[in-house]
Motif scaffolding. Structure first.
Motif, short mmCIF file in Angstrom:
data_model
loop_
_atom_site.label_atom_id
_atom_site.label_comp_id
_atom_site.label_asym_id
_atom_site.label_seq_id
_atom_site.Cartn_x
_atom_site.Cartn_y
_atom_site.Cartn_z
N PHE A 84 -56.30 31.26 -34.85
CA PHE A 84 -57.73 31.53 -35.33
C PHE A 84 -58.01 29.34 -35.58
CE2 PHE A 84 -61.66 30.26 -37.82
CZ PHE A 84 -61.91 31.62 -37.29
N ASN A 85 -57.59 29.02 -35.22
CA ASN A 85 -58.24 27.48 -35.28
C ASN A 85 -58.20 27.21 -33.61
OD1 ASN A 85 -59.43 27.76 -37.61
ND2 ASN A 85 -56.71 26.75 -38.47
N LYS A 86 -57.07 27.11 -32.91
CA LYS A 86 -56.55 27.23 -31.78
C LYS A 86 -58.26 28.00 -30.57
CE LYS A 86 -52.12 25.76 -31.58
NZ LYS A 86 -52.04 24.55 -31.54
N VAL A 87 -58.34 29.57 -30.99
CA VAL A 87 -59.05 29.63 -30.03
C VAL A 87 -60.55 29.35 -30.59
CG1 VAL A 87 -60.30 32.72 -29.90
CG2 VAL A 87 -57.89 32.38 -29.92
N PHE A 88 -61.12 29.00 -31.88
CA PHE A 88 -62.41 29.21 -32.03
C PHE A 88 -62.89 27.51 -32.04
CE2 PHE A 88 -61.94 33.20 -33.40
CZ PHE A 88 -63.10 34.02 -32.87
N LYS A 89 -61.92 26.46 -32.46
CA LYS A 89 -61.68 24.89 -32.26
C LYS A 89 -63.03 24.52 -33.17
CE LYS A 89 -60.33 24.37 -28.01
NZ LYS A 89 -59.36 25.41 -27.85
N ASP A 91 -64.77 21.93 -35.99
CA ASP A 91 -64.75 21.32 -36.91
C ASP A 91 -63.35 20.67 -37.90
OD1 ASP A 91 -66.27 20.75 -34.85
OD2 ASP A 91 -68.19 20.78 -36.71
N GLU A 92 -63.10 19.72 -38.19
CA GLU A 92 -62.13 19.15 -38.41
C GLU A 92 -62.11 19.71 -40.22
OE1 GLU A 92 -58.11 18.38 -39.73
OE2 GLU A 92 -58.39 18.49 -37.36
N PRO A 93 -63.33 19.27 -40.70
CA PRO A 93 -63.33 20.21 -42.46
C PRO A 93 -63.74 21.62 -42.02
CG PRO A 93 -64.65 18.15 -41.86
CD PRO A 93 -64.23 18.30 -40.53
N GLN A 94 -64.17 21.77 -41.29
CA GLN A 94 -64.08 23.74 -41.00
C GLN A 94 -62.50 24.47 -40.70
OE1 GLN A 94 -66.69 21.98 -39.92
NE2 GLN A 94 -67.94 22.20 -41.89
N LYS A 95 -61.78 23.49 -40.66
CA LYS A 95 -60.42 23.74 -39.71
C LYS A 95 -59.82 24.13 -41.10
CE LYS A 95 -56.65 22.75 -36.83
NZ LYS A 95 -56.24 21.82 -36.09
N GLY A 96 -60.17 23.28 -41.42
CA GLY A 96 -58.78 23.71 -43.13
C GLY A 96 -59.22 24.87 -44.37
N VAL A 97 -60.32 24.67 -44.26
CA VAL A 97 -61.68 26.06 -45.11
C VAL A 97 -60.88 27.28 -44.35
CG1 VAL A 97 -63.81 26.54 -45.43
CG2 VAL A 97 -62.86 24.42 -45.72
N TYR A 98 -61.23 26.99 -43.62
CA TYR A 98 -61.43 28.98 -42.62
C TYR A 98 -58.67 29.16 -42.50
CZ TYR A 98 -65.46 29.08 -40.01
OH TYR A 98 -66.58 28.30 -40.12
N SER A 99 -58.77 28.62 -42.42
CA SER A 99 -57.28 28.46 -42.66
C SER A 99 -56.70 28.49 -43.92
CB SER A 99 -56.35 27.47 -42.29
OG SER A 99 -56.45 27.03 -41.01
N PHE A 100 -57.64 28.30 -45.32
CA PHE A 100 -56.97 28.48 -46.60
C PHE A 100 -58.37 29.80 -46.57
CE2 PHE A 100 -57.75 28.85 -51.08
CZ PHE A 100 -56.85 28.46 -51.75
N LEU A 101 -58.68 30.34 -45.77
CA LEU A 101 -59.34 31.99 -45.84
C LEU A 101 -59.00 32.95 -45.91
CD1 LEU A 101 -64.07 30.88 -45.60
CD2 LEU A 101 -62.37 31.49 -48.49
N ILE A 102 -58.34 32.61 -44.78
CA ILE A 102 -57.32 33.15 -43.89
C ILE A 102 -55.97 33.60 -44.55
CG2 ILE A 102 -56.14 33.90 -41.94
CD1 ILE A 102 -58.28 32.25 -40.14
N VAL A 103 -55.43 32.16 -44.66
CA VAL A 103 -53.77 32.81 -45.86
C VAL A 103 -54.35 32.99 -46.97
CG1 VAL A 103 -52.04 30.96 -46.01
CG2 VAL A 103 -52.79 30.79 -44.05
N PHE A 104 -55.46 32.89 -48.02
CA PHE A 104 -54.89 32.92 -49.47
C PHE A 104 -56.29 34.60 -50.19
CE2 PHE A 104 -53.34 28.49 -49.07
CZ PHE A 104 -51.96 29.19 -48.95
N PRO A 105 -55.88 34.93 -50.41
CA PRO A 105 -56.77 35.94 -50.49
C PRO A 105 -56.37 35.96 -52.06
CG PRO A 105 -54.47 37.17 -50.98
CD PRO A 105 -54.09 35.47 -50.16
N ASN A 106 -58.15 36.70 -52.87
CA ASN A 106 -58.36 36.51 -53.62
C ASN A 106 -57.79 36.98 -54.59
OD1 ASN A 106 -60.09 36.49 -56.14
ND2 ASN A 106 -61.95 36.45 -55.61
N THR A 107 -56.42 36.94 -55.32
CA THR A 107 -55.38 38.09 -56.64
C THR A 107 -56.11 37.53 -57.54
OG1 THR A 107 -53.79 36.35 -56.58
CG2 THR A 107 -53.70 37.64 -54.95
N GLY A 108 -56.80 36.56 -57.91
CA GLY A 108 -57.34 36.74 -59.18
C GLY A 108 -57.65 38.03 -59.56
#
Length: 142
Positions: A84-89, A91-108
């Motif tokens: 996702f980050n390679k395709v949509f490129k 900006d750096e602050p949002q890159k980590g946010v998008y990664s976190f949103l993709i990887v970690f579901p709201n399990t709580g």
């Protein structure tokens, strides 16, 4: 009570929460306090209660399989986040946010109540095993 009925009850509770927040019946501080209570008190107690099973080889095997399948699924979503980050490129602050949103579901807030509704305490037990990876990766993945 059917799973659909229990799930509908959860969504009705969410709707009630949305409405009372919109009507300013509860404050932002109260929401923060209730969230803390749920995450730090009630969910851990629900998991502890769900662990009240006699040991069996079948449960051990199922726990190991749950952990392995969880590791595989987290590996897949980490790869998806990288792609996702390679395709949509972003900006750096949002890159980590998008990664976190993709990887970690709201399990709580929703995951464990839905597991409880669908599978009972055994669902919480296996969900807690799966969630070990969530907790490990949340604090270590860069």
């Amino acid at each position: 009570m059917t799973v659909l009925t229990q799930t509908m009850i959860l969504f009705i509770l969410i709707l009630i929460g949305f409405i009372i927040k919109k009507k300013n019946v509860i404050s932002d501080q109260m929401i923060k306090d209730l969230s803390g209570l749920i995450l730090n008190v009630t969910l851990p107690f629900m998991m502890i209660t769900a662990m009240n099973y006699s040991f069996s080889l079948e449960m051990l095997n199922n726990s190991v399989l749950t952990f392995i399948y969880g590791a595989i699924s987290y590996g897949i979503v980490i790869i998806i986040a990288i792609i996702f980050n390679k395709v949509f490129k972003p900006d750096e602050p949002q890159k980590g946010v998008y990664s976190f949103l993709i990887v970690f579901p709201n399990t709580g807030f929703m995951g464990f109540p839905i597991l409880k509704a669908m599978f009972g305490d055994i669902g919480i037990f296996y969900g807690a095993i799966y969630n070990l990876l969530f907790n490990l990766l949340t604090w270590t993945l860069e």
